[in-house]
Enzyme design. Structure first.
Site, mmCIF file in Angstrom:
data_model
loop_
_atom_site.group_PDB
_atom_site.id
_atom_site.type_symbol
_atom_site.label_atom_id
_atom_site.label_comp_id
_atom_site.label_asym_id
_atom_site.label_seq_id
_atom_site.Cartn_x
_atom_site.Cartn_y
_atom_site.Cartn_z
ATOM 1 C CB ALA A 149 -0.921 -0.002 1.221
ATOM 2 C CE1 TYR A 150 5.478 5.283 3.173
ATOM 3 C CE2 TYR A 150 7.074 4.167 1.776
ATOM 4 C CZ TYR A 150 6.722 5.236 2.583
ATOM 5 O OH TYR A 150 7.619 6.264 2.785
#
Ligand SMILES: NC(=O)c1ccc[n+]([C@@H]2O[C@H](COP(=O)([O-])OP(=O)(O)OC[C@H]3O[C@@H](n4cnc5c(N)ncnc54)[C@H](O)[C@@H]3O)[C@@H](O)[C@H]2O)c1
Length: 243
Positions: A149-150
């Site tokens: 996600a990062y």
């Protein structure tokens, strides 16, 4: 030698309460800027310096508008925006990321950057001058296992930077981003030793970046000496980035 390259400028640093944000704030102050911090953690700290600290969630447009109104009133129009607020999220495989985590990480890192760019750039367009620096990550370029996600959200920050930079290219507003590898201090303190070692081994210089090295690059991108770079992606990777 006069190093006050940002004399008379008003700057907003989002996430300015965190490890990297503090170093950026200190550097911009040293260069002569007046600085406001937008941070969820801002109200927890008593202000001992000349910084205007505003409790603000960068993902909430109404919050950002209110904070911006306070900056305009206290310091005047804004010429510099540093989108630094960020969230790492849990270190976990993509298939184990919950939808809530995915949404929050992308919301803070990407949507928050969009919200602040949109709010602040309006004044910059009117004034015909501005510098926006977005803090992405080397993980945006590489993809990094256990940080899906990062990495994806930071890749979005690069794409947003390139797009906005091109759209504003003739307006006097330069929009750039930086892609640091792991930086000592800040969110890297959250990760386990084994993962720190794994990351360190991928950096040819065999050390992490320092917060002051990030702040120095940001200060240059926020100033007038940066005049022909926009929609750009600037590495701070100790040799790790190869494109
Ligand atoms: N530390 C690293 O290794 C590293 C490497 C590359 C890029 N970065 C990026 O640099 C930036 C700063 O990272 P850091 O290491 O100082 O992290 P940090 O966790 O120390 O600081 C992040 C700050 O953002 C604030 N924040 C989080 N969500 C917010 C929200 N919704 N609204 C307002 N403020 C919010 C937090 O309160 C905190 O003060 C981040 O964007 C991060 O992704 C960090």
């Amino acid at each position: 030698m006069n190093t006050a390259t940002l004399e008379g400028r008003v700057a907003i640093v989002t996430g300015g309460h965190g490890g990297i944000g503090r170093a950026i704030v200190a550097r911009l102050l040293r260069e002569g800027a007046r600085v406001a911090v937008f941070d969820l953690a801002a109200s927890k700290e008593k202000s001992h310096d000349s910084v205007l600290r505003i409790h603000c969630d960068v993902t909430v447009p109404a919050d950002v508008e209110m904070a911006l109104a306070s900056v305009r009133e206290a310091l005047g129009p804004v010429q510099i925006l540093i989108n630094n607020a960020g969230l790492l999220g849990p270190v976990t495989p993509v298939l184990e990321i919950t939808i809530e985590t995915w949404r929050r990480v992308t919301e803070v890192n990407l949507t928050g950057t969009f919200v602040c760019c949109k709010a602040v750039a309006i004044d910059m367009v009117q004034a015909g001058y501005g510098r926006i620096v977005n803090i992405a990550s080397v993980q945006a370029k590489e993809g990094t296992e256990l940080a899906g996600a990062y990495a994806a959200s930071k890749a979005g920050v690069i794409a947003l930077t390139k797009t906005l930079g091109k759209e504003l290219a003739t307006s006097g507003i330069l929009v750039n981003c930086i892609t640091p590898t792991a930086v000592d201090g800040g969110m890297i303190d959250e990760i386990a030793d084994q993962r720190r070692t794994y990351i360190l081994n991928r950096i040819p210089m065999k050390r992490f970046c320092s917060v002051n090295e990030v702040a120095a690059m940001v200060a240059w991108l926020a100033g007038d000496e940066c005049s022909f770079s926009t929609a750009g992606v600037f590495d701070l990777s100790g040799g790790r980035s190869s494109y």
